[in-house]
Design a protein around this motif. Structure first.
Motif, PDB file in Angstrom:
ATOM      1  N   ARG A  82       0.828  -1.220   0.000  1.00 41.34           N
ATOM      2  CA  ARG A  82       0.000   0.000   0.000  1.00 41.34           C
ATOM      3  C   ARG A  82       0.852   1.255   0.000  1.00 41.34           C
ATOM      4  O   ARG A  82       0.524   2.246  -0.662  1.00 41.34           O
ATOM      5  CB  ARG A  82      -0.890   0.012   1.247  1.00 41.34           C
ATOM      6  N   GLU A  83       1.951   1.228   0.759  1.00 43.23           N
ATOM      7  CA  GLU A  83       2.786   2.428   0.854  1.00 43.23           C
ATOM      8  C   GLU A  83       3.489   2.710  -0.482  1.00 43.23           C
ATOM      9  O   GLU A  83       3.678   3.879  -0.864  1.00 43.23           O
ATOM     10  CB  GLU A  83       3.788   2.251   1.997  1.00 43.23           C
ATOM     11  N   ILE A  84       3.837   1.636  -1.203  1.00 40.94           N
ATOM     12  CA  ILE A  84       4.436   1.827  -2.543  1.00 40.94           C
ATOM     13  C   ILE A  84       3.388   2.454  -3.469  1.00 40.94           C
ATOM     14  O   ILE A  84       3.664   3.417  -4.186  1.00 40.94           O
ATOM     15  CB  ILE A  84       4.926   0.470  -3.109  1.00 40.94           C
ATOM     16  N   MET A  85       2.176   1.919  -3.412  1.00 42.77           N
ATOM     17  CA  MET A  85       1.115   2.448  -4.270  1.00 42.77           C
ATOM     18  C   MET A  85       0.766   3.887  -3.875  1.00 42.77           C
ATOM     19  O   MET A  85       0.387   4.698  -4.702  1.00 42.77           O
ATOM     20  CB  MET A  85      -0.142   1.579  -4.182  1.00 42.77           C
ATOM     21  N   ARG A  86       0.891   4.200  -2.573  1.00 41.73           N
ATOM     22  CA  ARG A  86       0.559   5.561  -2.133  1.00 41.73           C
ATOM     23  C   ARG A  86       1.602   6.560  -2.641  1.00 41.73           C
ATOM     24  O   ARG A  86       1.270   7.564  -3.262  1.00 41.73           O
ATOM     25  CB  ARG A  86       0.502   5.623  -0.587  1.00 41.73           C
ATOM     26  N   LEU A  87       2.871   6.262  -2.387  1.00 45.39           N
ATOM     27  CA  LEU A  87       3.883   7.263  -2.748  1.00 45.39           C
ATOM     28  C   LEU A  87       4.167   7.267  -4.249  1.00 45.39           C
ATOM     29  O   LEU A  87       4.475   8.295  -4.820  1.00 45.39           O
ATOM     30  CB  LEU A  87       5.179   6.988  -1.989  1.00 45.39           C
ATOM     31  N   HIS A  88       4.071   6.101  -4.856  1.00 50.43           N
ATOM     32  CA  HIS A  88       4.471   6.023  -6.267  1.00 50.43           C
ATOM     33  C   HIS A  88       3.479   5.200  -7.084  1.00 50.43           C
ATOM     34  O   HIS A  88       3.867   4.324  -7.847  1.00 50.43           O
ATOM     35  CB  HIS A  88       5.888   5.446  -6.365  1.00 50.43           C
ATOM     36  N   GLY A  89       2.201   5.491  -6.908  1.00 56.70           N
ATOM     37  CA  GLY A  89       1.168   4.806  -7.691  1.00 56.70           C
ATOM     38  C   GLY A  89       1.424   5.002  -9.186  1.00 56.70           C
ATOM     39  O   GLY A  89       1.874   6.072  -9.607  1.00 56.70           O
ATOM     40  N   PRO A  90       1.131   3.968  -9.986  1.00 59.88           N
ATOM     41  CA  PRO A  90       1.446   4.050 -11.415  1.00 59.88           C
ATOM     42  C   PRO A  90       0.743   5.188 -12.169  1.00 59.88           C
ATOM     43  O   PRO A  90       1.291   5.713 -13.125  1.00 59.88           O
ATOM     44  CB  PRO A  90       0.981   2.696 -11.954  1.00 59.88           C
ATOM     45  N   ALA A  91      -0.479   5.554 -11.739  1.00 63.97           N
ATOM     46  CA  ALA A  91      -1.252   6.521 -12.547  1.00 63.97           C
ATOM     47  C   ALA A  91      -1.561   7.768 -11.709  1.00 63.97           C
ATOM     48  O   ALA A  91      -2.639   7.877 -11.131  1.00 63.97           O
ATOM     49  CB  ALA A  91      -2.539   5.860 -13.031  1.00 63.97           C
ATOM     50  N   PRO A  92      -0.628   8.733 -11.632  1.00 61.37           N
ATOM     51  CA  PRO A  92      -0.808   9.874 -10.724  1.00 61.37           C
ATOM     52  C   PRO A  92      -2.075  10.672 -10.991  1.00 61.37           C
ATOM     53  O   PRO A  92      -2.695  11.184 -10.073  1.00 61.37           O
ATOM     54  CB  PRO A  92       0.425  10.746 -10.990  1.00 61.37           C
ATOM     55  N   LEU A  93      -2.482  10.766 -12.254  1.00 61.25           N
ATOM     56  CA  LEU A  93      -3.705  11.520 -12.564  1.00 61.25           C
ATOM     57  C   LEU A  93      -4.839  10.594 -12.988  1.00 61.25           C
ATOM     58  O   LEU A  93      -5.849  11.053 -13.536  1.00 61.25           O
ATOM     59  CB  LEU A  93      -3.443  12.539 -13.673  1.00 61.25           C
ATOM     60  N   GLY A  94      -4.677   9.298 -12.773  1.00 60.83           N
ATOM     61  CA  GLY A  94      -5.717   8.352 -13.182  1.00 60.83           C
ATOM     62  C   GLY A  94      -5.966   8.464 -14.681  1.00 60.83           C
ATOM     63  O   GLY A  94      -5.049   8.717 -15.465  1.00 60.83           O
ATOM     64  N   VAL A  95      -7.207   8.257 -15.070  1.00 59.88           N
ATOM     65  CA  VAL A  95      -7.627   8.448 -16.460  1.00 59.88           C
ATOM     66  C   VAL A  95      -8.801   9.428 -16.396  1.00 59.88           C
ATOM     67  O   VAL A  95      -9.737   9.213 -15.614  1.00 59.88           O
ATOM     68  CB  VAL A  95      -8.074   7.115 -17.104  1.00 59.88           C
ATOM     69  N   PRO A  96      -8.770  10.516 -17.189  1.00 61.04           N
ATOM     70  CA  PRO A  96      -9.820  11.527 -17.027  1.00 61.04           C
ATOM     71  C   PRO A  96     -11.222  10.970 -17.249  1.00 61.04           C
ATOM     72  O   PRO A  96     -11.441  10.115 -18.101  1.00 61.04           O
ATOM     73  CB  PRO A  96      -9.489  12.563 -18.114  1.00 61.04           C
ATOM     74  N   HIS A  97     -12.176  11.427 -16.436  1.00 64.04           N
ATOM     75  CA  HIS A  97     -13.599  11.162 -16.674  1.00 64.04           C
ATOM     76  C   HIS A  97     -14.165  12.376 -17.402  1.00 64.04           C
ATOM     77  O   HIS A  97     -13.463  13.368 -17.642  1.00 64.04           O
ATOM     78  CB  HIS A  97     -14.351  11.004 -15.356  1.00 64.04           C
ATOM     79  N   SER A  98     -15.480  12.314 -17.698  1.00 67.16           N
ATOM     80  CA  SER A  98     -16.121  13.510 -18.246  1.00 67.16           C
ATOM     81  C   SER A  98     -17.574  13.549 -17.779  1.00 67.16           C
ATOM     82  O   SER A  98     -18.168  12.514 -17.462  1.00 67.16           O
ATOM     83  CB  SER A  98     -15.948  13.492 -19.773  1.00 67.16           C
ATOM     84  N   SER A  99     -18.125  14.767 -17.678  1.00 67.42           N
ATOM     85  CA  SER A  99     -19.488  14.895 -17.142  1.00 67.42           C
ATOM     86  C   SER A  99     -20.500  14.873 -18.281  1.00 67.42           C
ATOM     87  O   SER A  99     -20.263  15.433 -19.352  1.00 67.42           O
ATOM     88  CB  SER A  99     -19.619  16.192 -16.346  1.00 67.42           C
ATOM     89  N   SER A 100     -21.647  14.214 -18.021  1.00 71.83           N
ATOM     90  CA  SER A 100     -22.659  14.076 -19.080  1.00 71.83           C
ATOM     91  C   SER A 100     -23.684  15.205 -19.050  1.00 71.83           C
ATOM     92  O   SER A 100     -24.342  15.470 -20.055  1.00 71.83           O
ATOM     93  CB  SER A 100     -23.399  12.749 -18.932  1.00 71.83           C
ATOM     94  N   GLU A 101     -23.856  15.830 -17.870  1.00 72.56           N
ATOM     95  CA  GLU A 101     -24.854  16.919 -17.723  1.00 72.56           C
ATOM     96  C   GLU A 101     -24.244  18.063 -16.926  1.00 72.56           C
ATOM     97  O   GLU A 101     -23.292  17.853 -16.180  1.00 72.56           O
ATOM     98  CB  GLU A 101     -26.090  16.405 -16.957  1.00 72.56           C
TER      99      GLU A 101
END
Ligand code: HEM
Length: 526
Positions: free
Chosen positions: A353-372
């Motif tokens: 967990r600590e590895i994923m916290r400090l150095h998670g592979p996707a710092p900005l994730g993948v963008p979502h978008s709003s439908s309304e």
């Protein structure tokens, strides 16, 4: 000429198109947008958008503007979220409105639109997601243990033979798990299919973050002829990407079909999907795309997590020793760890967990978008906004992770020595679009960490003169990050550990060779 300079040059000749874009701007019902850096007329924040390691800039901006920010590029709205609380409220509690994906124009050029991870919140995506869920849901995870254990054994042998090639072995590991699961195929060293997949992935990873490519800033450019000044190199890159993606999808798929026709196919996810009939039948193009996309989704992310693990172990020998003491006490030196040990190894889980916290592979994730259109805390969020969530910043939120820059697995352990389950760091995204392969990723990264630590000591490497080679504490840019290249030394902890690696009977998996006739179908990597 930089992308931004090219963008400004093109701007001069595209005023008409621009006006059309601006005319589509939403009315805000008299409400303000969330705060953010001041936008310039017409171009908005185009010149403010960070060109590298954007999560750092967004975290810095949050100190001034708060945990939800608004920026614009040519009238397109981007919302950046910097706290778990707001991400949970919008992306999870209001997931009906925040589960689409922004249209990324360059993806229409490079062939990646077959990727369900990029599809809008529609029936096509729902069908793909349902099929993935059937295979990757948490309670189906144990059916993958034999593959993960067999591939972990191979990984240990590879690391023993050529420890300096650890990055190559970490590329092979998730790829070999996925190729077996998807197609019943065991990959060989330097498999050409693996190489083309990584090349195609590089083209994808560099193209997702808004504003990074001129075509994403000026979508109409994708309809310009390929020879148009400033677009030639991009068009060439996209043409190559389309060829590679075609090969990635077709080669293993037709190989499975051939083995099925010969009645020799070992059962695999693709063979199972091909056998479905009636209402359950899945169109062949979907099967091909789902195979390629799950392979792609697993490769770079798992590689990144494992490289970050080694990086942290080199930098924190005391934590490595503590983890090994737990493994010695629970597993001993007569066997390798397995999934039954997981509950008895809370420190290994805390380390993961600590590895994923400090150095998670996707710092900005993948963008979502709003439908309304939506209103949050009195701020207006227009329909069609790109929603970026800064996992890097959330994982450093002092309210949840005190002393956030310190590498401290203990933060996930309570006073009784048990694992704290509530504060798993946000690294797999949010809501209905959260990582579809999370449980598999979680298991395959965990078993690799536990197994490597049980038999290897990881230290700083030495040069030929015996001097210690220092390890840079830097991470690369991109949709998926990872430590910059570094050296390390990896040797069996004891003679018993070496024997465990070489003498544990290999877990046997029956497999099919990849059927491919280069004379008929052309070279795998053209
Ligand atoms: C350590 C490894 C991994 C990490 C850190 C990771 C992280 C992520 C993240 C952050 C997202 C975006 C979530 C969102 O938009 O809210 C995502 C999406 C996705 N991941 Fe993973 N992932 C990993 C491994 C895997 C594996 C092994 C698979 C396949 C079995 C997989 C399949 C997918 C798919 C299909 C999506 C798109 C989901 C959608 O758009 O509906 N991932 N992943």
């Amino acid at each position: 000429m930089s992308d931004i300079a090219k963008a400004i040059a093109v701007l001069g000749i595209t005023g008409v198109v621009l006006k059309a874009v601006l005319d589509r701007r939403n009315s805000t019902r008299g409400l303000p947008y969330p705060p953010g850096p001041k936008a310039k007329p017409v171009i908005g924040n185009m010149l403010d958008i960070p060109q590298s390691l954007p999560w750092l800039t967004y975290a810095d901006w949050a100190k001034r503007y708060g945990d939800i920010m608004h920026i614009t590029i040519l009238g397109a709205h981007i919302i950046v979220i910097n706290s778990v609380e707001i991400a949970t409220e919008l992306l999870e509690k209001r997931s009906g409105n925040y589960s689409s994906r922004p249209d990324i124009p360059v993806m229409h050029m490079n062939g990646w639109m077959m990727n369900m991870g990029l599809k809008g919140y529609n029936d096509e995506w729902r069908r793909d997601r349902r099929i993935l869920h059937q295979r990757f849901r948490r309670d189906a995870a144990p059916s993958l243990y034999p593959i993960e254990l067999a591939k972990t054994q191979e990984l240990l042998l590879n690391l023993l033979e050529t420890p300096n090639d650890f990055t190559t072995h970490f590329k092979t590991y998730p790829t070999s798990i996925m190729m077996y699961l998807l197609y019943g195929h065991q990959i060989s060293a330097h498999d050409p299919l693996v190489e083309i997949t990584y090349e195609a992935l590089g083209m994808f990873s560099g193209s997702v973050v808004p504003g990074t490519l001129i075509v994403n800033v000026f979508p109409f450019l994708r309809h310009f002829p390929p020879w148009f000044p400033g677009l030639v190199a991009l068009n060439e890159l996209c043409a190559r990407s389309r060829v590679l993606l075609g090969k990635m999808q077709d080669i293993p798929f037709y190989s499975v079909k051939k083995h099925m026709a010969d009645e020799k196919a070992v059962p695999s996810w693709v063979s199972e999907l091909l056998e479905r009939t009636g209402d359950e039948a899945v169109p062949e193009n979907n099967i091909k795309a789902l195979g390629a996309i799950t392979l792609a989704a697993a490769m770079e992310t798992t590689l990144s997590a494992l490289r970050a693990f080694i990086h942290m172990m080199v930098l924190h020998p005391d934590i490595q020793e503590k983890a090994q003491a737990e493994l010695d006490a629970v597993v001993g030196d007569k066997r390798l760890p397995n999934f039954d040990d997981r509950e008895s190894l809370p420190y290994i889980d805390a380390l993961y967990r600590e590895i994923m916290r400090l150095h998670g592979p996707a710092p900005l994730g993948v963008p979502h978008s709003s439908s309304e259109d939506d209103v949050f805390n009195g701020f207006f969020i227009p329909k069609g906004s790109t929603i970026m969530y800064n996992q890097w910043a959330m994982c450093r939120d002092e309210r949840i992770y005190p002393d956030p820059e310190a590498f401290k697995p203990e933060r996930f352990i309570d006073a009784d020595g048990s694992l704290i389950t509530e504060n798993f760091p946000p690294t797999y995204g949010f809501g209905r679009r959260a990582c579809a392969g999370k449980s598999m990723a979680d298991n395959s990264v965990w078993i690799a960490i536990a197994s490597i630590l049980s038999v290897f000591r990881i230290t700083k490497a030495k040069d030929s003169a015996g001097n210690i080679i220092e390890v840079p504490d830097e991470y690369i840019d991109g949709l998926v990050t990872a430590p910059v290249p570094f050296d390390c030394a990896m040797a069996p902890r004891t003679e018993a550990a070496r024997k465990l690696i070489t003498e544990t009977p290999p877990l046997k998996l029956h497999s099919n060779p990849m059927y491919y006739d280069e004379k008929v179908h052309g070279p795998i990597n053209p």
